[in-house]
Every structure is written in structure tokens, then in C-alpha cells.
Design a protein around this motif. Structure first.
Motif, PDB file in Angstrom:
ATOM      1  N   ALA A 155     -12.567  49.165 -49.254  1.00 27.51           N
ATOM      2  CA  ALA A 155     -12.105  49.230 -50.641  1.00 27.51           C
ATOM      3  C   ALA A 155     -12.535  50.544 -51.276  1.00 27.51           C
ATOM      4  N   LEU A 156     -13.770  50.956 -51.022  1.00 28.12           N
ATOM      5  CA  LEU A 156     -14.250  52.225 -51.567  1.00 28.12           C
ATOM      6  C   LEU A 156     -13.421  53.391 -51.043  1.00 28.12           C
ATOM      7  N   CYS A 157     -13.114  53.379 -49.755  1.00 26.91           N
ATOM      8  CA  CYS A 157     -12.283  54.457 -49.190  1.00 26.91           C
ATOM      9  C   CYS A 157     -10.896  54.473 -49.827  1.00 26.91           C
ATOM     10  N   LEU A 175      -0.539  53.114 -52.428  1.00 26.74           N
ATOM     11  CA  LEU A 175      -1.578  53.307 -51.420  1.00 26.74           C
ATOM     12  C   LEU A 175      -1.022  52.837 -50.075  1.00 26.74           C
ATOM     13  N   PRO A 176      -0.933  53.742 -49.092  1.00 25.71           N
ATOM     14  CA  PRO A 176      -0.326  53.368 -47.798  1.00 25.71           C
ATOM     15  C   PRO A 176      -1.133  52.279 -47.071  1.00 25.71           C
ATOM     16  N   GLN A 177      -0.481  51.210 -46.698  1.00 27.41           N
ATOM     17  CA  GLN A 177      -1.119  50.110 -45.968  1.00 27.41           C
ATOM     18  C   GLN A 177      -1.600  50.567 -44.584  1.00 27.41           C
ATOM     19  N   GLU A 178      -0.931  51.569 -44.035  1.00 30.14           N
ATOM     20  CA  GLU A 178      -1.271  52.050 -42.692  1.00 30.14           C
ATOM     21  C   GLU A 178      -2.677  52.654 -42.621  1.00 30.14           C
ATOM     22  N   LEU A 179      -3.232  53.036 -43.746  1.00 26.03           N
ATOM     23  CA  LEU A 179      -4.561  53.642 -43.754  1.00 26.03           C
ATOM     24  C   LEU A 179      -5.667  52.609 -43.574  1.00 26.03           C
ATOM     25  N   GLY A 180      -5.344  51.334 -43.757  1.00 27.72           N
ATOM     26  CA  GLY A 180      -6.320  50.276 -43.540  1.00 27.72           C
ATOM     27  C   GLY A 180      -7.257  50.033 -44.705  1.00 27.72           C
ATOM     28  N   PHE A 181      -6.877  50.479 -45.898  1.00 27.24           N
ATOM     29  CA  PHE A 181      -7.729  50.287 -47.070  1.00 27.24           C
ATOM     30  C   PHE A 181      -7.362  49.030 -47.848  1.00 27.24           C
ATOM     31  N   MET A 204      -3.577  47.210 -55.198  1.00 22.68           N
ATOM     32  CA  MET A 204      -4.003  46.270 -56.230  1.00 22.68           C
ATOM     33  C   MET A 204      -5.375  45.697 -55.900  1.00 22.68           C
ATOM     34  N   THR A 205      -5.625  45.445 -54.615  1.00 18.44           N
ATOM     35  CA  THR A 205      -6.946  44.953 -54.205  1.00 18.44           C
ATOM     36  C   THR A 205      -8.015  45.996 -54.511  1.00 18.44           C
ATOM     37  N   CYS A 206      -7.729  47.248 -54.176  1.00 20.40           N
ATOM     38  CA  CYS A 206      -8.683  48.331 -54.454  1.00 20.40           C
ATOM     39  C   CYS A 206      -8.900  48.493 -55.952  1.00 20.40           C
ATOM     40  N   TRP A 207      -7.828  48.387 -56.718  1.00 21.82           N
ATOM     41  CA  TRP A 207      -7.945  48.516 -58.175  1.00 21.82           C
ATOM     42  C   TRP A 207      -8.808  47.394 -58.751  1.00 21.82           C
ATOM     43  N   ARG A 208      -8.585  46.160 -58.264  1.00 24.19           N
ATOM     44  CA  ARG A 208      -9.398  45.023 -58.736  1.00 24.19           C
ATOM     45  C   ARG A 208     -10.869  45.217 -58.386  1.00 24.19           C
ATOM     46  N   ARG A 209     -11.139  45.727 -57.180  1.00 22.95           N
ATOM     47  CA  ARG A 209     -12.524  45.965 -56.771  1.00 22.95           C
ATOM     48  C   ARG A 209     -13.149  47.039 -57.650  1.00 22.95           C
ATOM     49  N   LEU A 210     -12.395  48.095 -57.948  1.00 20.33           N
ATOM     50  CA  LEU A 210     -12.887  49.142 -58.837  1.00 20.33           C
ATOM     51  C   LEU A 210     -13.232  48.566 -60.204  1.00 20.33           C
ATOM     52  N   ALA A 211     -12.361  47.731 -60.735  1.00 19.14           N
ATOM     53  CA  ALA A 211     -12.599  47.119 -62.051  1.00 19.14           C
ATOM     54  C   ALA A 211     -13.822  46.202 -62.010  1.00 19.14           C
ATOM     55  N   ALA A 212     -13.961  45.436 -60.952  1.00 18.61           N
ATOM     56  CA  ALA A 212     -15.102  44.525 -60.831  1.00 18.61           C
ATOM     57  C   ALA A 212     -16.412  45.310 -60.727  1.00 18.61           C
ATOM     58  N   TRP A 213     -16.406  46.371 -59.926  1.00 25.19           N
ATOM     59  CA  TRP A 213     -17.612  47.194 -59.786  1.00 25.19           C
ATOM     60  C   TRP A 213     -17.954  47.890 -61.096  1.00 25.19           C
TER      61      TRP A 213
END
Length: 114
Positions: A6-8, A23-29, A33-42
Motif C-alpha cells: 500500500a505504501l509503494c 494506479l496500474p494493477q500490474e504493479l502489484g500495489f 482506492m485501496t491505497c487511498w483508503r490506507r493513506l486516509a486511515a494512516w
């Protein structure tokens, strides 16, 4: 999804400037939306402030802070006290200047279009 992934993903979006949904799914991150939610939670949990303090402490102890290029932006620094109240600005002209937006002459109201 693991925090590291998520951080990456968050860093990728912030570095490239792309929109979260692209955000490209192929990068494995994971999804943007998941990354954005994690950013907001952190952010809500104060993780970034704590990380900032930890990094500053480590840099200070290693004498690795270079303040020669530091800048304080007044839009982010709260003024401790209010300054003296300024009065109305004094005019520097002896005579009032003519308006550049309107004119009392009839010519100003005529259209130049044929």
C-alpha cells in the motif's frame, strides 16, 4: 493487502501525479482506492506525524540535517501574535486618477462593431 504494498502504491501515485483510479494493477500495489483508503486511515491515525518525528530524530542524531536550504512558507506557519493594526493606506497621488474602466464621455459607449 500488506502495508508495504500500500505504501509503494501511495508513493507511486504521489510521485507520478496520476489519479488514484489509474494506479496500474500490474504493479502489484492493489487498487488505487485501496491505497487511498490506507493513506486516509494512516493520516487519521497520525502515522505521518510520528514518522516525521522519528526521521527528524534520526537525522539530528546523525548530524544530517542541512538547514542551508530551508524555507518557511507563511501559508503553513501560524503567526504567534497579531501585528499592529494598520490604518487605511495613504494615497501617493495629489489628484485622483481617471478611471480606466468607465468614461463619462458619449464616445465610450459607442460600439466599434459594424
Amino acid at each position: 493487502m500488506p502495508d508495504r504494498q500500500a505504501l509503494c502504491g501511495i508513493l507511486f501515485v504521489l510521485h507520478t501525479g496520476i489519479q488514484w483510479e489509474y494506479l496500474p494493477q500490474e504493479l502489484g500495489f492493489g487498487s488505487g482506492m485501496t491505497c487511498w483508503r490506507r493513506l486516509a486511515a494512516w493520516n487519521e491515525a497520525g502515522v505521518w506525524d510520528k514518522l516525521h518525528l522519528v526521521l527528524l530524530k534520526k537525522l539530528r542524531s546523525a548530524d544530517r540535517l542541512d538547514w542551508s536550504r530551508a524555507v518557511i512558507d507563511s501559508s503553513h506557519v501560524r503567526a504567534a501574535r497579531r501585528g499592529p493594526k494598520a490604518g487605511p493606506a495613504r494615497s501617493t497621488a495629489h489628484v485622483r486618477a481617471a478611471s480606466t474602466t468607465s468614461s463619462p464621455t458619449p464616445r465610450a459607449f459607442r460600439s466599434r462593431c459594424p
